[in-house]
Design an enzyme around this catalytic site. Sequence first.
Site, PDB file in Angstrom:
ATOM      1  CG  PHE A   1      -3.040   6.978  11.951  1.00 26.10           C
ATOM      2  CD1 PHE A   1      -4.207   7.586  11.790  1.00 26.10           C
ATOM      3  CD2 PHE A   1      -3.287   5.660  12.558  1.00 26.10           C
ATOM      4  CE1 PHE A   1      -5.423   6.988  11.657  1.00 26.10           C
ATOM      5  CE2 PHE A   1      -4.510   4.895  12.272  1.00 26.10           C
ATOM      6  CZ  PHE A   1      -5.674   5.622  11.672  1.00 26.10           C
ATOM      7  CG  LEU A   2       1.721  11.738  14.444  1.00 31.19           C
ATOM      8  CD1 LEU A   2       2.436  12.928  14.119  1.00 31.19           C
ATOM      9  CD2 LEU A   2       2.936  10.626  14.581  1.00 31.19           C
TER      10      LEU A   2
ATOM     11  CD  GLU B   1     -13.896  -3.326  13.541  1.00 29.97           C
ATOM     12  OE1 GLU B   1     -12.968  -4.146  13.076  1.00 29.97           O
ATOM     13  OE2 GLU B   1     -14.302  -3.210  14.607  1.00 29.97           O
TER      14      GLU B   1
ATOM     15  CB  THR C   1      -6.255  -7.442   2.927  1.00 28.17           C
ATOM     16  OG1 THR C   1      -7.098  -6.505   2.826  1.00 28.17           O
ATOM     17  CG2 THR C   1      -4.859  -7.275   3.029  1.00 28.17           C
TER      18      THR C   1
ATOM     19  CB  CYS D   1      -6.806  -4.122   9.627  1.00 32.26           C
ATOM     20  SG  CYS D   1      -8.264  -4.407   8.736  1.00 32.26           S
TER      21      CYS D   1
ATOM     22  CG  ASN E   1      -3.943  -1.098   6.638  1.00 32.14           C
ATOM     23  OD1 ASN E   1      -4.328  -0.285   6.730  1.00 32.14           O
ATOM     24  ND2 ASN E   1      -4.553  -2.505   6.608  1.00 32.14           N
TER      25      ASN E   1
ATOM     26  CE  LYS F   1      -6.119  -3.278   3.691  1.00 32.11           C
ATOM     27  NZ  LYS F   1      -7.279  -3.358   3.732  1.00 32.11           N
TER      28      LYS F   1
ATOM     29  CG  LEU G   1     -13.750  -0.297   3.722  1.00 36.46           C
ATOM     30  CD1 LEU G   1     -15.027  -1.268   3.598  1.00 36.46           C
ATOM     31  CD2 LEU G   1     -14.202   1.143   3.183  1.00 36.46           C
TER      32      LEU G   1
ATOM     33  N   GLY H   1      -0.016   5.866  23.110  1.00 35.17           N
ATOM     34  CA  GLY H   1      -0.622   5.095  23.771  1.00 35.17           C
ATOM     35  C   GLY H   1      -0.337   3.655  23.952  1.00 35.17           C
TER      36      GLY H   1
HETATM   37  C1  UDX Z   1      -7.413   0.387  10.089  1.00 32.43           C
HETATM   38  C2  UDX Z   1      -7.203   1.543   8.826  1.00 32.43           C
HETATM   39  O1  UDX Z   1      -7.363   2.624   9.247  1.00 32.43           O
HETATM   40  C3  UDX Z   1      -7.876   1.167   7.599  1.00 32.43           C
HETATM   41  O2  UDX Z   1      -7.680   2.227   6.553  1.00 32.43           O
HETATM   42  C4  UDX Z   1      -8.008  -0.457   7.254  1.00 32.43           C
HETATM   43  O3  UDX Z   1      -8.519  -0.583   6.284  1.00 32.43           O
HETATM   44  C5  UDX Z   1      -8.255  -1.379   8.393  1.00 32.43           C
HETATM   45  O4  UDX Z   1      -7.408  -1.011   9.586  1.00 32.43           O
HETATM   46  P1  UDX Z   1      -9.350   0.082  11.872  1.00 32.43           P
HETATM   47  O5  UDX Z   1      -8.577  -1.219  12.168  1.00 32.43           O
HETATM   48  O6  UDX Z   1     -10.746   0.150  11.727  1.00 32.43           O
HETATM   49  O7  UDX Z   1      -8.802   0.283  10.421  1.00 32.43           O
HETATM   50  O8  UDX Z   1      -8.702   1.024  12.953  1.00 32.43           O
HETATM   51  P2  UDX Z   1      -8.031   2.737  13.321  1.00 32.43           P
HETATM   52  O9  UDX Z   1      -9.035   3.510  13.347  1.00 32.43           O
HETATM   53  O10 UDX Z   1      -7.302   2.700  12.033  1.00 32.43           O
HETATM   54  O11 UDX Z   1      -7.091   2.225  14.361  1.00 32.43           O
HETATM   55  C6  UDX Z   1      -6.396   0.848  14.579  1.00 32.43           C
HETATM   56  C7  UDX Z   1      -5.749   0.948  16.078  1.00 32.43           C
HETATM   57  O12 UDX Z   1      -4.661   2.124  16.003  1.00 32.43           O
HETATM   58  C8  UDX Z   1      -6.645   1.282  17.013  1.00 32.43           C
HETATM   59  O13 UDX Z   1      -6.359   0.105  18.162  1.00 32.43           O
HETATM   60  C9  UDX Z   1      -6.377   2.511  17.776  1.00 32.43           C
HETATM   61  O14 UDX Z   1      -6.761   2.717  18.828  1.00 32.43           O
HETATM   62  C10 UDX Z   1      -4.851   2.743  17.366  1.00 32.43           C
HETATM   63  N1  UDX Z   1      -4.296   4.104  17.044  1.00 32.43           N
HETATM   64  C11 UDX Z   1      -4.876   4.804  16.127  1.00 32.43           C
HETATM   65  C12 UDX Z   1      -3.349   4.632  17.917  1.00 32.43           C
HETATM   66  O15 UDX Z   1      -2.864   3.729  18.998  1.00 32.43           O
HETATM   67  N2  UDX Z   1      -2.936   6.086  17.707  1.00 32.43           N
HETATM   68  C13 UDX Z   1      -3.463   6.647  16.798  1.00 32.43           C
HETATM   69  O16 UDX Z   1      -2.913   7.767  16.288  1.00 32.43           O
HETATM   70  C14 UDX Z   1      -4.351   6.101  15.708  1.00 32.43           C
END
Ligand code: UDX
Length: 452
Positions: free
Chosen positions: A253-254, A159, A125, A264, A212, A208, A157, A257
């Site tokens: 993603f709604l 994690e 990235t 990322c 995000n 990308k 991706l 918290g």
């Molecule tokens: C993210 C992107 O989803 C992925 O596409 C990108 O390549 C890398 O960054 P990741 O960091 O593994 O992936 O985590 P993700 O599952 O997306 O969650 C990110 C953060 O957001 C976490 O701390 C999670 O708890 C928080 N989150 C997610 C919320 O607070 N609320 C949500 O509704 C979703």
Amino acid sequence: MTRICVVGGGGYVGLGYAVALAELGHDVVGLDIAAGRVALLNQGTSPIYEVGLPEMLRRNLDAARLRFTTDYAEAVPGSDLVFLCTGTPSLSDGEADLRQVRSAAASIGMHLVPGTRTIIVNKSTMPVGTADLVAGIVAEYAPEGARFAVISNPEFLREGRVLHDILRPDRVVLGGDDEEALEIVAELYGPLQAPILRTDHRSAELIKYAANAFLATKISFINDIARLCERLGADVTDVAEGIGADERIGPRFLHAGIGFGGSCFPKDVGALTRMAEGAGLHPGLLRAVMEINRDAQRRFVARADELLAGLDRRVIAIWGLAFKEGTDDLRESPAVAIAEMLMERGAIARAHDPAARENAARRLPRVILCDSPVEAATGADAVMLCTPWPEYRDLDFTEVARSMSGDIILDGRNLLDASHVAAAGLRYEGIGKGADRARAADAASPQVARGA
Ligand code: UDX
């Protein structure tokens, strides 16, 4: 069968691709400068935790489709494709640190072979415009007569779901201007049957960051609405469900918290902000996304402070330290920021995490790490749930109540069943649960609350 070298093959992204490309039948060599990792990987041991990875790693090592090395001279010559998967961490001002990318590009260039053509697939990235930088560095070091093309191919991706996301992507983005190279990389992804979007380098690079940033914006949006819910007596879970049912918005993603963390979102929103500023713009939305995120953590600590009438010498149990469930990763974890804020205010922090204990011992040496959530809650004035590990939902809250010295459960992820917690005689508070607060105030002081 294509011969592929994956540079950065010991990291999350690189190892995922090395293993998955071997699984698709290609001949893969993973290259990493960390000799310890390479030795472990060649023995079939994964240095990182990912669902399905140990099995797929061993299967492909056994089938002799996969091996790992620290030596560019062994890995690059003879490869048709070189995947560039090195990390781009943040510098202190948020800008992406390209040192690893530059050095990998130079090493790749040096090892290209005259009379051959190599396609460099850029997965890292990197700020918009970096594909040109990579091509420039490779050209500078490449011997005469070695031909190459660079294709921008960002990864999306998550994690914990790396192999799933590689093998079942929503889309594949390919950026570049070399039609033949674009075609070869598109063919490589053919078996995944995902839509392929072809574009120029800069758009691919921006996709990308924008993806995000958009996901992070969704989270900060709902966290902002959660604040409003608390003030106006509404329930953010119902609001999220109500808006998410609109196909144009979608329910994911709604989840309100204490905010997003991980390797990322904070890094990429920061880097995009810097890019926009560098382009002479004022990225107000991106800045607000980060501000709301930090505020979510500050407000959570402030609420504990308020309910306990001060945090000095209070014992707080933190449930969950990882930045999300299903990982041991503490990078940019909201829980870590919260633990630090609590301790700075004099609180004694006890914590439990099902996976991150080892990392936490290094990162948070002053936190008392416990083997179970009940042990963490023992003698605590309050519990603050920071990571939504599903096992916390099924706890025996009567046992939790017996072990605590106070009765406050602050649920920073709206994970627990409030009635279940309340039935054990505990006082439950989630995020954006203004309707509950209004009811509680009503019960405590009916005239005042109704008149207010
Ligand atoms: C993210 C992107 O989803 C992925 O596409 C990108 O390549 C890398 O960054 P990741 O960091 O593994 O992936 O985590 P993700 O599952 O997306 O969650 C990110 C953060 O957001 C976490 O701390 C999670 O708890 C928080 N989150 C997610 C919320 O607070 N609320 C949500 O509704 C979703």
